[in-house]
Design an enzyme around this catalytic site. Structure first.
Site, PDB file in Angstrom:
ATOM      1  N   SER B 139       0.843  -1.198   0.000  1.00 21.13           N
ATOM      2  CA  SER B 139       0.000   0.000   0.000  1.00 21.13           C
ATOM      3  C   SER B 139       0.871   1.239   0.000  1.00 21.13           C
ATOM      4  O   SER B 139       2.050   1.175   0.349  1.00 21.13           O
ATOM      5  CB  SER B 139      -0.875  -0.013   1.252  1.00 21.13           C
ATOM      6  N   TYR B 153      -3.156  -0.745  10.045  1.00 23.91           N
ATOM      7  CA  TYR B 153      -2.959  -1.118   8.643  1.00 23.91           C
ATOM      8  C   TYR B 153      -1.572  -0.667   8.179  1.00 23.91           C
ATOM      9  O   TYR B 153      -0.819  -1.440   7.563  1.00 23.91           O
ATOM     10  CB  TYR B 153      -4.059  -0.461   7.809  1.00 23.91           C
ATOM     11  N   LYS B 157       1.630  -2.853   6.578  1.00 23.33           N
ATOM     12  CA  LYS B 157       2.150  -2.665   5.218  1.00 23.33           C
ATOM     13  C   LYS B 157       3.603  -2.218   5.236  1.00 23.33           C
ATOM     14  O   LYS B 157       4.371  -2.595   4.341  1.00 23.33           O
ATOM     15  CB  LYS B 157       1.264  -1.686   4.435  1.00 23.33           C
TER      16      LYS B 157
HETATM   17  N1  LIG Z   1      -8.718  -1.379  -2.046  1.00 29.20           N
HETATM   18  C1  LIG Z   1      -7.772  -0.504  -1.784  1.00 29.20           C
HETATM   19  O1  LIG Z   1      -8.005   0.712  -1.767  1.00 29.20           O
HETATM   20  C2  LIG Z   1      -6.373  -0.968  -1.517  1.00 29.20           C
HETATM   21  C3  LIG Z   1      -5.354  -0.006  -1.529  1.00 29.20           C
HETATM   22  C4  LIG Z   1      -4.045  -0.406  -1.275  1.00 29.20           C
HETATM   23  C5  LIG Z   1      -3.772  -1.727  -1.027  1.00 29.20           C
HETATM   24  N2  LIG Z   1      -4.765  -2.652  -1.024  1.00 29.20           N
HETATM   25  C6  LIG Z   1      -4.412  -4.034  -0.716  1.00 29.20           C
HETATM   26  O2  LIG Z   1      -4.844  -4.881  -1.742  1.00 29.20           O
HETATM   27  C7  LIG Z   1      -5.128  -6.180  -1.225  1.00 29.20           C
HETATM   28  C8  LIG Z   1      -6.493  -6.631  -1.716  1.00 29.20           C
HETATM   29  O3  LIG Z   1      -7.470  -5.695  -1.308  1.00 29.20           O
HETATM   30  P1  LIG Z   1      -8.925  -5.637  -1.981  1.00 29.20           P
HETATM   31  O4  LIG Z   1      -9.313  -4.219  -2.022  1.00 29.20           O
HETATM   32  O5  LIG Z   1      -8.932  -6.461  -3.193  1.00 29.20           O
HETATM   33  O6  LIG Z   1      -9.791  -6.330  -0.819  1.00 29.20           O
HETATM   34  P2  LIG Z   1     -10.984  -7.404  -0.880  1.00 29.20           P
HETATM   35  O7  LIG Z   1     -11.797  -7.191  -2.120  1.00 29.20           O
HETATM   36  O8  LIG Z   1     -11.654  -7.329   0.437  1.00 29.20           O
HETATM   37  O9  LIG Z   1     -10.223  -8.778  -1.028  1.00 29.20           O
HETATM   38  C9  LIG Z   1      -9.492  -9.314   0.033  1.00 29.20           C
HETATM   39  C10 LIG Z   1      -9.113 -10.737  -0.292  1.00 29.20           C
HETATM   40  O10 LIG Z   1      -8.354 -11.268   0.804  1.00 29.20           O
HETATM   41  C11 LIG Z   1      -8.834 -12.565   1.090  1.00 29.20           C
HETATM   42  N3  LIG Z   1      -8.640 -12.907   2.507  1.00 29.20           N
HETATM   43  C12 LIG Z   1      -8.965 -12.137   3.583  1.00 29.20           C
HETATM   44  N4  LIG Z   1      -8.716 -12.832   4.711  1.00 29.20           N
HETATM   45  C13 LIG Z   1      -8.236 -14.046   4.327  1.00 29.20           C
HETATM   46  C14 LIG Z   1      -7.809 -15.215   5.026  1.00 29.20           C
HETATM   47  N5  LIG Z   1      -7.820 -15.264   6.373  1.00 29.20           N
HETATM   48  N6  LIG Z   1      -7.378 -16.276   4.316  1.00 29.20           N
HETATM   49  C15 LIG Z   1      -7.367 -16.244   2.959  1.00 29.20           C
HETATM   50  N7  LIG Z   1      -7.754 -15.172   2.248  1.00 29.20           N
HETATM   51  C16 LIG Z   1      -8.190 -14.092   2.930  1.00 29.20           C
HETATM   52  C17 LIG Z   1     -10.306 -12.521   0.736  1.00 29.20           C
HETATM   53  O11 LIG Z   1     -10.753 -13.815   0.401  1.00 29.20           O
HETATM   54  P3  LIG Z   1     -11.830 -14.703   1.248  1.00 29.20           P
HETATM   55  O12 LIG Z   1     -12.771 -13.775   1.929  1.00 29.20           O
HETATM   56  O13 LIG Z   1     -12.431 -15.600   0.219  1.00 29.20           O
HETATM   57  O14 LIG Z   1     -10.965 -15.465   2.198  1.00 29.20           O
HETATM   58  C18 LIG Z   1     -10.316 -11.637  -0.499  1.00 29.20           C
HETATM   59  O15 LIG Z   1     -10.127 -12.410  -1.657  1.00 29.20           O
HETATM   60  C19 LIG Z   1      -5.019  -6.069   0.292  1.00 29.20           C
HETATM   61  O16 LIG Z   1      -3.778  -6.579   0.714  1.00 29.20           O
HETATM   62  C20 LIG Z   1      -5.079  -4.571   0.534  1.00 29.20           C
HETATM   63  O17 LIG Z   1      -4.355  -4.204   1.682  1.00 29.20           O
HETATM   64  C21 LIG Z   1      -6.064  -2.301  -1.262  1.00 29.20           C
END
Ligand SMILES: NC(=O)c1ccc[n+]([C@@H]2O[C@H](COP(=O)([O-])OP(=O)(O)OC[C@H]3O[C@@H](n4cnc5c(N)ncnc54)[C@H](OP(=O)(O)O)[C@@H]3O)[C@@H](O)[C@H]2O)c1
Lengths: 75, 248
Positions: B139, B153, B157
């Site tokens: 991030s 968070y 990161k």
């Molecule tokens: N969205 C943003 O603005 C943003 C910005 C910067 C960085 N990021 C990073 O990008 C990554 C993905 O974020 P996203 O926005 O795509 O979030 P998301 O749509 O909520 O997806 C999160 C994923 O993580 C999986 N997950 C969560 N807990 C888990 C566990 N205990 N075991 C296995 N899988 C698990 C979930 O799968 P299940 O529920 O099926 O387990 C889901 O596929 C994260 O690391 C986040 O920090 C996001």
């Protein structure tokens, strides 16, 4: 659920309060209400009442009574 | 057609593939010819991702990667990989005075411990081929900037960033590369769970010189560069994707 106790719990999340909160108070208009206080209220509701407030439902509430009713409806 | 970013012949594990950024990465990598192994906890959502992949030798493994036995189960089933993308993670706002030990554990287990322990098992069981590439979806938070109520968070990161660079150094002699993609706000479902009002969102958006949040595809394209042979000399690097947010 006791509304007086609920009001006190909400009041505790403010740094400083210059008004008395009542069920009719629009908490969003109270001086000192910030997004950080909103997060603290959400945490308080989770810790004290065991309810995780969905943000979109919380956004629809304005008065303490509405917030209280929302929490009560989830119990 | 000449394409230095092609992924033909690569086998890539994607965590967090059941939603958001991880799902989009899996889909975009399949379009460039990679075989994908998807993982996440929610089987029906993994199936949904699988159905959106372009043809290839794809499969999914249901696992909770906060549980070490589940990590081992995944790794034992894997063929030799040429790429791995760590996208599983959680976001959430916790003011400092609301931090609890349980909250710290919740953030650290999925955002930090899971990618570290998965990397360890991949190495120990020799599942990462020579010349393979590992990408962490980190991030902008914690690495380039911090913001109110985002401490837990940010801590995970910035920890992940230190791990990425350490692994890059330690595994360079085996020609296994480690890099990260560091986005600011990306439009995914995870965002709708953050309790901010429409006005706050607009005020937040106004801080971005390119006046919008990022798209999951844009994270996928940066990830593809790092997975492809085009980046063969790139290791230990963060790619910042932030619409100019951290310039001023
Ligand atoms: N969205 C943003 O603005 C943003 C910005 C910067 C960085 N990021 C990073 O990008 C990554 C993905 O974020 P996203 O926005 O795509 O979030 P998301 O749509 O909520 O997806 C999160 C994923 O993580 C999986 N997950 C969560 N807990 C888990 C566990 N205990 N075991 C296995 N899988 C698990 C979930 O799968 P299940 O529920 O099926 O387990 C889901 O596929 C994260 O690391 C986040 O920090 C996001």
């Amino acid at each position: 659920m006791d509304i007086q106790l609920f009001i006190q719990n909400v009041a505790d999340q403010f740094d400083e309060l210059n008004v008395e909160l009542t069920p009719e108070t629009n908490f969003r208009k109270v001086e000192g209400w910030t997004s950080l206080v909103a997060l603290l209220v959400i945490t308080m509701v989770d810790e004290e009442y065991g309810i995780v407030l969905p943000p979109e439902e919380m956004r629809k509430t304005n008065t303490i009574q509405e917030l209280f009713d929302l929490v009560a409806s989830k119990q | 057609m000449h394409n230095p970013f092609a992924l033909i012949g690569k086998t890539i594990l994607v965590t967090g593939a059941s939603s958001g950024i991880g799902r989009t990465i899996a889909i975009e990598c399949s379009k460039l010819g990679a075989d994908i192994i998807l993982t996440g906890r929610n089987e029906s959502r993994l199936q949904e991702t699988l159905s959106q992949l372009k043809e290839g030798q794809h499969k999914y493994i249901v696992a909770d990667i906060t549980i070490e036995e589940d990590i081992i189960t995944i790794v034992e089933q894997l063929p030799t990989l040429t790429g791995c993308v760590h996208s599983a993670g959680i976001l959430g706002l916790v003011p400092i005075q609301a931090i609890t030990k349980a909250k710290i554990n919740e953030f650290e287990q999925i955002n930090l411990h899971a990618p570290i322990l998965l990397t360890k098992q991949l190495l120990k069981r020799k599942k990462l081929a020579k010349n393979s590439s590992v990408v962490f979806i980190s991030s902008a938070a914690g690495v380039y900037r911090v913001s109110t109520a985002n401490a837990l968070y940010a801590v995970t990161k910035s920890g992940l960033d230190a791990f990425m660079r350490s692994a890059a150094l330690e595994l360079a002699s085996k020609n296994i590369r480690f890099n990260s993609v560091n986005p600011a706000m990306i439009e995914t479902e995870a965002l709708s769970n953050i309790p901010i009002s429409e006005e706050q969102k607009n005020a937040n958006l106004a801080q971005y010189p390119i006046k919008r949040y990022g798209k999951p595809e844009e994270v996928a394209y940066a990830t593809i560069y790092l997975l492809s042979d085009a980046s063969a000399w790139t290791t230990g690097t963060e790619i910042k994707l932030d619409g100019g947010l951290t310039l001023s």
